[in-house]
Scaffold this active site. Structure first.
Site, mmCIF file in Angstrom:
data_model
loop_
_atom_site.group_PDB
_atom_site.id
_atom_site.type_symbol
_atom_site.label_atom_id
_atom_site.label_comp_id
_atom_site.label_asym_id
_atom_site.label_seq_id
_atom_site.Cartn_x
_atom_site.Cartn_y
_atom_site.Cartn_z
ATOM 1 N N LYS A 255 0.935 -1.162 -0.233
ATOM 2 C CA LYS A 255 0.070 -0.027 0.331
ATOM 3 C C LYS A 255 0.776 1.409 0.179
ATOM 4 C CE LYS A 255 -1.741 3.293 2.648
ATOM 5 N NZ LYS A 255 -1.383 4.179 1.815
ATOM 6 N N GLU B 135 10.673 2.343 10.134
ATOM 7 C CA GLU B 135 11.112 3.610 9.688
ATOM 8 C C GLU B 135 10.027 5.190 10.118
ATOM 9 O OE1 GLU B 135 13.492 5.845 8.919
ATOM 10 O OE2 GLU B 135 13.300 5.877 6.882
ATOM 11 N N CYS C 67 13.340 11.867 5.207
ATOM 12 C CA CYS C 67 13.349 11.588 6.648
ATOM 13 C C CYS C 67 15.258 11.625 6.891
ATOM 14 C CB CYS C 67 12.806 10.707 7.266
ATOM 15 S SG CYS C 67 13.519 9.368 6.451
ATOM 16 N N GLU D 261 9.545 17.069 13.668
ATOM 17 C CA GLU D 261 9.853 17.359 12.502
ATOM 18 C C GLU D 261 8.427 17.606 11.553
ATOM 19 O OE1 GLU D 261 9.515 12.860 10.824
ATOM 20 O OE2 GLU D 261 10.998 13.170 9.837
HETATM 21 C C1 UN1 Z 1 17.792 9.146 1.302
HETATM 22 O O1 UN1 Z 1 18.001 10.219 2.309
HETATM 23 O O2 UN1 Z 1 18.345 9.638 0.631
HETATM 24 O O3 UN1 Z 1 11.864 8.304 3.651
HETATM 25 C C2 UN1 Z 1 16.815 8.281 1.466
HETATM 26 C C3 UN1 Z 1 12.938 9.016 3.932
HETATM 27 C C4 UN1 Z 1 13.783 7.347 3.932
HETATM 28 C C5 UN1 Z 1 14.549 7.508 2.540
HETATM 29 C C6 UN1 Z 1 15.678 8.785 2.633
HETATM 30 N N1 UN1 Z 1 13.193 6.672 4.328
HETATM 31 O O4 UN1 Z 1 13.060 9.516 3.544
#
Ligand code: UN1
Length: 489
Positions: A176, A250, A284, A386
């Site tokens: 999804k 994550e 992130c 954030e």
């Molecule tokens: C990156 O730093 O190129 O959601 C990838 C995000 C991370 C991936 C970052 N899981 O931004």
């Protein structure tokens, strides 16, 4: 204006319409432009997708890794072939620049290639035994059916780095994606389908966050991998744990760039700029906090401010543009609210900080690249929360230790960027900074598929992603005590 594409789901190797209400993806640079539209997936579609993944799982698990890998390698070639076209669609649907969009499609191809070659790597371990005539093997098997829930900000690269290892290690998938970027999800599935992936091995359902919630509740899941907001990740982790399903989540970051007094300031300015404002800060791993040594702070900040003000913000399809819009109205509102709150709590604007005056930009979700300097004392929300937008908060540090302490002053610990030319300071940073990813003299974002990716503290839950870590999550081990079948041999 291009006509809207029809959104479809992919279940048991066939494209089909959903049974839910209408869902639409738009161009965040021009929100009146619909990119794709269709009926979202409902509970019946979810049931069919999980059933299909179950029906396909034994045969796929029995398929030799080299054959599974060959499908991924063919899909990688298809992504490379269509990188220009699909990267442009990505920029239209998500809002990152054309260069970033096309780069992301190629990055997804690179990830598929890495896992496509996994059959050539070692697949387990052999240990000696304390008993004669015996060896101990550790073999690996797939978990089974994996739920994959992905965010909007990397519409094809993050799905690739979850789906490719899941498939390479012999699992089947129900995916999804974020409902804001469904078109690119369809493109990835199209590539895998054209590459010959058997029906049922990968199933795509497009729908809102609620659908993800239904997915985690489904008793047919053997594992779940998620990237997205901390709030959603924690709730999914709690639900998954409630019925014993392993999860990899994550989540947030509040990543610092630390510029020490001996840093190459020009290099640091360019890297901080990329970390803070590429993809409009919607990674992130983006740099959202800057900690700069007192002695160089005034010079550094005036250089950074000048470079930030030279960034061209506009339609991401224009190749001169450095930064596009944020993804949708909700993101636009919450980032602007975050800036207003910071100002009301005593932050000082170094650049940006206000909505654009009426212009072409005001039709879309464009936010000025913003740098805020925070007072030395006091709790300011933007230091901790954030915002997921082009907003950089700055604090000055009186010593290297004070800089490291400020960097660690966060519940998150995903990535950091440390700028110094002094190797002993870099080594000290390696020991002191509580992060999962440390960049020394490069921006805080960026990740390669062959090494672990993920945060410490509250940034992640469960095993990390990528490289060997992906194998840890997507397989379980069987420890085999192996003897010959005859007495005395
Ligand atoms: C990156 O730093 O190129 O959601 C990838 C995000 C991370 C991936 C970052 N899981 O931004």
């Amino acid at each position: 204006m291009k006509p809207a594409l029809e959104l479809q789901h992919y279940v048991s190797g066939r494209w089909r319409a959903g049974t839910g209400s209408t869902i639409t993806s738009i161009n965040p640079a021009r929100p009146d432009e619909t990119i794709a539209q269709g009926l979202q997936a409902g509970p019946t579609d979810l049931g069919h997708a999980v059933d299909a993944a179950h029906a396909g799982k034994h045969e796929w698990a029995r398929t030799p890794p080299h054959e599974r890998g060959a499908v991924l390698l063919r899909a990688a070639a298809i992504l490379e072939q269509y990188a220009a076209a699909w990267g442009t669609e990505l920029a239209r649907e998500e809002g990152k620049t054309l260069t970033e969009g096309q780069g992301e499609v190629l990055r997804a191809a690179q990830i598929l290639r890495y896992y496509g070659n996994d059959g050539d790597r070692e697949a387990g371990a052999v240990f000696s035994s304390p008993r004669r005539g015996e060896r101990i093997l550790v073999t690996r098997k797939p978990l089974g059916v994996i739920g994959v829930i992905t965010p909007f900000n990397f519409p094809i690269a993050i799905p690739a780095w979850k789906i490719a290892p899941a498939l390479a290690y012999g699992n089947t998938v129900v995916w999804k994606p974020a409902s804001t970027v469904p078109l690119l999800a369809m493109r990835l599935v199209q590539a895998l389908d054209d590459a010959g992936l058997p029906g049922g091995v990968l199933n795509l359902l497009i729908g809102p966050g609620l659908l993800g919630n239904e997915l985690v509740k489904h008793r047919g899941l053997d594992g779940l991998t998620f990237t997205g907001s901390t709030v959603v990740g924690r709730s999914l982790a709690a639900q998954a744990a409630g019925h014993g399903v392993p999860i990899q989540a994550e989540m947030g970051g509040k990543n610092a760039a630390i510029v020490l007094a001996d840093a190459d300031l020009e290099l640091a300015v360019e890297q901080v700029l990329l970390g803070a404002f590429r993809s409009a800060g919607q990674k992130c791993t983006a740099t959202s906090r800057l900690i700069v040594a007192e002695g160089v702070a005034s010079d550094f900040l005036s250089m950074l401010r000048a470079r930030t003000e030279s960034l061209v913000v506009g339609d991401p399809l224009d190749s001169n543009v450095h930064m596009g819009p944020v993804v949708n109205a909700a993101a636009y509102d919450s980032i602007n609210r975050g800036i207003e709150t910071a100002l009301s709590q005593g932050a000082e604007v170094l650049t940006g900080g206000t909505p654009y005056p009426p212009s072409d930009l005001t039709a879309g979700y464009f936010i000025q690249p913003t740098i805020l300097e925070l007072p030395r004392e006091g709790s300011i929300d933007v230091w901790r929360e954030e915002l997921f937008g082009p907003v950089l908060s700055v604090r000055r540090a009186s010593s290297t230790q004070a800089a490291f302490d400020l960097a660690n002053d966060s519940e998150f610990g995903l990535s950091a960027a440390l700028f110094t030319q002094d190797l002993s300071q870099a080594l000290r940073g390696l020991d002191e900074l509580d992060v999962g990813i440390l960049h020394v003299n490069s921006e805080s974002a960026g990740a390669d598929p062959h090494v672990p990716f993920g945060g410490v503290k509250k940034s992640g839950y469960g095993p990390k992603e990528q490289g060997q870590s992906a194998r840890e999550f997507f397989t379980h081990t069987t420890t085999v005590y192996l003897r010959g079948g005859r007495n005395g041999s």
